[in-house]
Motif scaffolding. Structure first.
Motif, PDB file in Angstrom:
ATOM      1  N   ILE A  43     -19.919  18.889  39.478  1.00 51.21           N
ATOM      2  CA  ILE A  43     -20.355  18.490  38.196  1.00 51.21           C
ATOM      3  C   ILE A  43     -21.734  18.306  38.018  1.00 51.21           C
ATOM      4  CG2 ILE A  43     -19.687  17.044  36.154  1.00 51.21           C
ATOM      5  CD1 ILE A  43     -16.979  16.445  37.778  1.00 51.21           C
ATOM      6  N   VAL A  44     -22.177  18.925  37.073  1.00 50.94           N
ATOM      7  CA  VAL A  44     -23.821  18.695  36.742  1.00 50.94           C
ATOM      8  C   VAL A  44     -23.805  18.246  35.388  1.00 50.94           C
ATOM      9  CG1 VAL A  44     -26.200  19.853  36.627  1.00 50.94           C
ATOM     10  CG2 VAL A  44     -24.512  20.586  38.299  1.00 50.94           C
ATOM     11  N   MET A  45     -24.680  17.006  35.123  1.00 55.86           N
ATOM     12  CA  MET A  45     -24.751  16.539  33.971  1.00 55.86           C
ATOM     13  C   MET A  45     -26.266  16.121  33.739  1.00 55.86           C
ATOM     14  SD  MET A  45     -21.401  13.931  34.165  1.00 55.86           S
ATOM     15  CE  MET A  45     -21.471  13.683  32.526  1.00 55.86           C
ATOM     16  N   LYS A  46     -26.333  16.430  32.426  1.00 56.54           N
ATOM     17  CA  LYS A  46     -27.800  16.039  32.086  1.00 56.54           C
ATOM     18  C   LYS A  46     -27.864  14.664  31.467  1.00 56.54           C
ATOM     19  CE  LYS A  46     -31.782  17.484  29.342  1.00 56.54           C
ATOM     20  NZ  LYS A  46     -32.846  17.959  30.044  1.00 56.54           N
ATOM     21  N   VAL A  47     -28.599  13.593  31.938  1.00 58.78           N
ATOM     22  CA  VAL A  47     -28.425  12.238  31.367  1.00 58.78           C
ATOM     23  C   VAL A  47     -29.871  11.933  30.995  1.00 58.78           C
ATOM     24  CG1 VAL A  47     -28.015  10.145  32.164  1.00 58.78           C
ATOM     25  CG2 VAL A  47     -26.781  11.971  33.069  1.00 58.78           C
ATOM     26  N   ALA A  48     -30.081  10.943  29.795  1.00 63.29           N
ATOM     27  CA  ALA A  48     -31.060  10.448  29.490  1.00 63.29           C
ATOM     28  C   ALA A  48     -31.765   9.351  30.310  1.00 63.29           C
ATOM     29  CB  ALA A  48     -30.952   9.784  28.096  1.00 63.29           C
ATOM     30  N   MET A  49     -32.678   9.884  31.114  1.00 58.83           N
ATOM     31  CA  MET A  49     -33.295   8.731  32.021  1.00 58.83           C
ATOM     32  C   MET A  49     -34.804   8.851  31.868  1.00 58.83           C
ATOM     33  SD  MET A  49     -30.684   9.300  35.529  1.00 58.83           S
ATOM     34  CE  MET A  49     -31.108  11.194  35.628  1.00 58.83           C
ATOM     35  N   ILE A  80     -20.275  15.785  43.547  1.00 63.65           N
ATOM     36  CA  ILE A  80     -19.332  16.520  44.064  1.00 63.65           C
ATOM     37  C   ILE A  80     -18.205  15.312  44.458  1.00 63.65           C
ATOM     38  CG2 ILE A  80     -18.701  17.970  46.222  1.00 63.65           C
ATOM     39  CD1 ILE A  80     -21.721  18.845  46.086  1.00 63.65           C
ATOM     40  N   GLY A  81     -16.882  15.965  44.299  1.00 60.60           N
ATOM     41  CA  GLY A  81     -15.668  14.953  44.480  1.00 60.60           C
ATOM     42  C   GLY A  81     -14.413  15.741  44.237  1.00 60.60           C
ATOM     43  N   ASP A  82     -13.422  15.004  44.742  1.00 56.24           N
ATOM     44  CA  ASP A  82     -12.081  15.667  44.900  1.00 56.24           C
ATOM     45  C   ASP A  82     -11.497  14.802  43.601  1.00 56.24           C
ATOM     46  OD1 ASP A  82     -10.002  17.168  45.715  1.00 56.24           O
ATOM     47  OD2 ASP A  82      -9.414  15.777  47.262  1.00 56.24           O
ATOM     48  N   GLY A  83     -10.918  15.533  42.765  1.00 55.57           N
ATOM     49  CA  GLY A  83      -9.995  14.944  41.458  1.00 55.57           C
ATOM     50  C   GLY A  83     -11.007  14.025  40.670  1.00 55.57           C
ATOM     51  N   VAL A  84     -12.282  14.185  40.528  1.00 56.92           N
ATOM     52  CA  VAL A  84     -12.994  13.550  39.527  1.00 56.92           C
ATOM     53  C   VAL A  84     -13.007  14.270  38.065  1.00 56.92           C
ATOM     54  CG1 VAL A  84     -15.434  12.861  39.100  1.00 56.92           C
ATOM     55  CG2 VAL A  84     -14.776  13.236  41.585  1.00 56.92           C
ATOM     56  N   ASP A  85     -12.609  13.173  37.200  1.00 56.24           N
ATOM     57  CA  ASP A  85     -12.672  13.498  35.778  1.00 56.24           C
ATOM     58  C   ASP A  85     -14.000  13.560  35.349  1.00 56.24           C
ATOM     59  OD1 ASP A  85     -11.667  13.895  33.260  1.00 56.24           O
ATOM     60  OD2 ASP A  85     -10.886  12.118  33.072  1.00 56.24           O
ATOM     61  N   ALA A 137     -18.600  11.491  31.941  1.00 57.94           N
ATOM     62  CA  ALA A 137     -19.454  11.364  30.837  1.00 57.94           C
ATOM     63  C   ALA A 137     -19.238  10.105  30.059  1.00 57.94           C
ATOM     64  CB  ALA A 137     -19.262  12.859  29.926  1.00 57.94           C
ATOM     65  N   LYS A 138     -18.284   9.831  29.697  1.00 58.19           N
ATOM     66  CA  LYS A 138     -18.085   8.500  28.924  1.00 58.19           C
ATOM     67  C   LYS A 138     -18.701   7.303  29.588  1.00 58.19           C
ATOM     68  CE  LYS A 138     -13.739   9.870  26.515  1.00 58.19           C
ATOM     69  NZ  LYS A 138     -12.355   9.470  26.295  1.00 58.19           N
ATOM     70  N   MET A 157     -26.077   4.666  29.811  1.00 60.04           N
ATOM     71  CA  MET A 157     -26.903   5.173  29.710  1.00 60.04           C
ATOM     72  C   MET A 157     -27.571   5.594  28.438  1.00 60.04           C
ATOM     73  SD  MET A 157     -28.246   4.719  32.913  1.00 60.04           S
ATOM     74  CE  MET A 157     -29.608   5.636  32.614  1.00 60.04           C
ATOM     75  N   GLY A 158     -26.661   5.616  27.290  1.00 57.17           N
ATOM     76  CA  GLY A 158     -27.037   6.222  26.175  1.00 57.17           C
ATOM     77  C   GLY A 158     -26.887   7.566  25.837  1.00 57.17           C
ATOM     78  N   GLY A 159     -26.884   8.334  26.799  1.00 61.35           N
ATOM     79  CA  GLY A 159     -26.707  10.025  26.535  1.00 61.35           C
ATOM     80  C   GLY A 159     -26.391  10.652  27.862  1.00 61.35           C
ATOM     81  N   ALA A 160     -25.421  11.469  27.693  1.00 62.99           N
ATOM     82  CA  ALA A 160     -24.986  12.349  28.761  1.00 62.99           C
ATOM     83  C   ALA A 160     -24.407  13.712  28.192  1.00 62.99           C
ATOM     84  CB  ALA A 160     -24.029  11.593  29.979  1.00 62.99           C
ATOM     85  N   ASP A 161     -24.505  14.668  28.808  1.00 65.37           N
ATOM     86  CA  ASP A 161     -23.908  15.961  28.426  1.00 65.37           C
ATOM     87  C   ASP A 161     -23.678  16.632  29.736  1.00 65.37           C
ATOM     88  OD1 ASP A 161     -24.635  15.799  25.645  1.00 65.37           O
ATOM     89  OD2 ASP A 161     -26.739  16.340  26.246  1.00 65.37           O
ATOM     90  N   ILE A 162     -22.280  17.434  29.679  1.00 62.60           N
ATOM     91  CA  ILE A 162     -21.698  17.950  30.917  1.00 62.60           C
ATOM     92  C   ILE A 162     -22.598  19.400  30.634  1.00 62.60           C
ATOM     93  CG2 ILE A 162     -19.687  19.009  31.924  1.00 62.60           C
ATOM     94  CD1 ILE A 162     -18.279  16.788  30.585  1.00 62.60           C
ATOM     95  N   ILE A 163     -23.092  19.754  31.987  1.00 61.25           N
ATOM     96  CA  ILE A 163     -23.675  21.148  32.069  1.00 61.25           C
ATOM     97  C   ILE A 163     -22.907  22.207  32.538  1.00 61.25           C
ATOM     98  CG2 ILE A 163     -25.699  22.431  32.816  1.00 61.25           C
ATOM     99  CD1 ILE A 163     -27.317  20.124  32.500  1.00 61.25           C
ATOM    100  N   THR A 164     -22.462  21.781  33.657  1.00 62.23           N
ATOM    101  CA  THR A 164     -21.320  22.928  34.383  1.00 62.23           C
ATOM    102  C   THR A 164     -20.582  21.964  35.200  1.00 62.23           C
ATOM    103  OG1 THR A 164     -22.739  23.076  36.585  1.00 62.23           O
ATOM    104  CG2 THR A 164     -23.080  24.678  34.794  1.00 62.23           C
ATOM    105  N   ILE A 165     -19.161  22.664  35.341  1.00 65.28           N
ATOM    106  CA  ILE A 165     -18.367  22.312  36.100  1.00 65.28           C
ATOM    107  C   ILE A 165     -17.785  23.477  37.064  1.00 65.28           C
ATOM    108  CG2 ILE A 165     -15.812  21.224  36.733  1.00 65.28           C
ATOM    109  CD1 ILE A 165     -16.277  19.850  33.697  1.00 65.28           C
TER     110      ILE A 165
END
Length: 76
Positions: free
Chosen positions: A5-11, A46-51, A56-57, A63-71
């Motif tokens: 899972i790749v996520m863009k996070v406001a950092m 990278i994980g097994d059974g990660v939601d 993202a929630k 952090m204030g913001g996170a968007d899922i880019i790819t799974i």
């Protein structure tokens, strides 16, 4: 089945990056956590059974913001 899972996070700083990595690493099923991108603003999980939605929630709450880019499924 493992997934990536790749996520863009406001950092904005290193402290924020550390906080984001800790939030993600605390979730069940997480095997690997890392940062990607030129600005180190993408969290790779990278994980097994990660939601991904739960991840993202949690990041949005802390952090204030996170968007899922790819799974994607990870092949061995």
């Amino acid at each position: 089945m493992q997934q990536k899972i790749v996520m863009k996070v406001a950092m904005k700083c290193n402290k924020c990056r550390t906080k984001a990595l800790k939030v993600v690493a605390a979730k069940d099923g997480v095997i690997y956590v890392g940062l990607e991108g030129e600005a180190k603003d993408k969290v790779v999980v990278i994980g097994d059974g990660v939601d991904a939605i739960d991840l993202a929630k949690a990041l949005r709450k802390k952090m204030g913001g996170a968007d899922i880019i790819t799974i994607a499924a990870v092949t061995k």
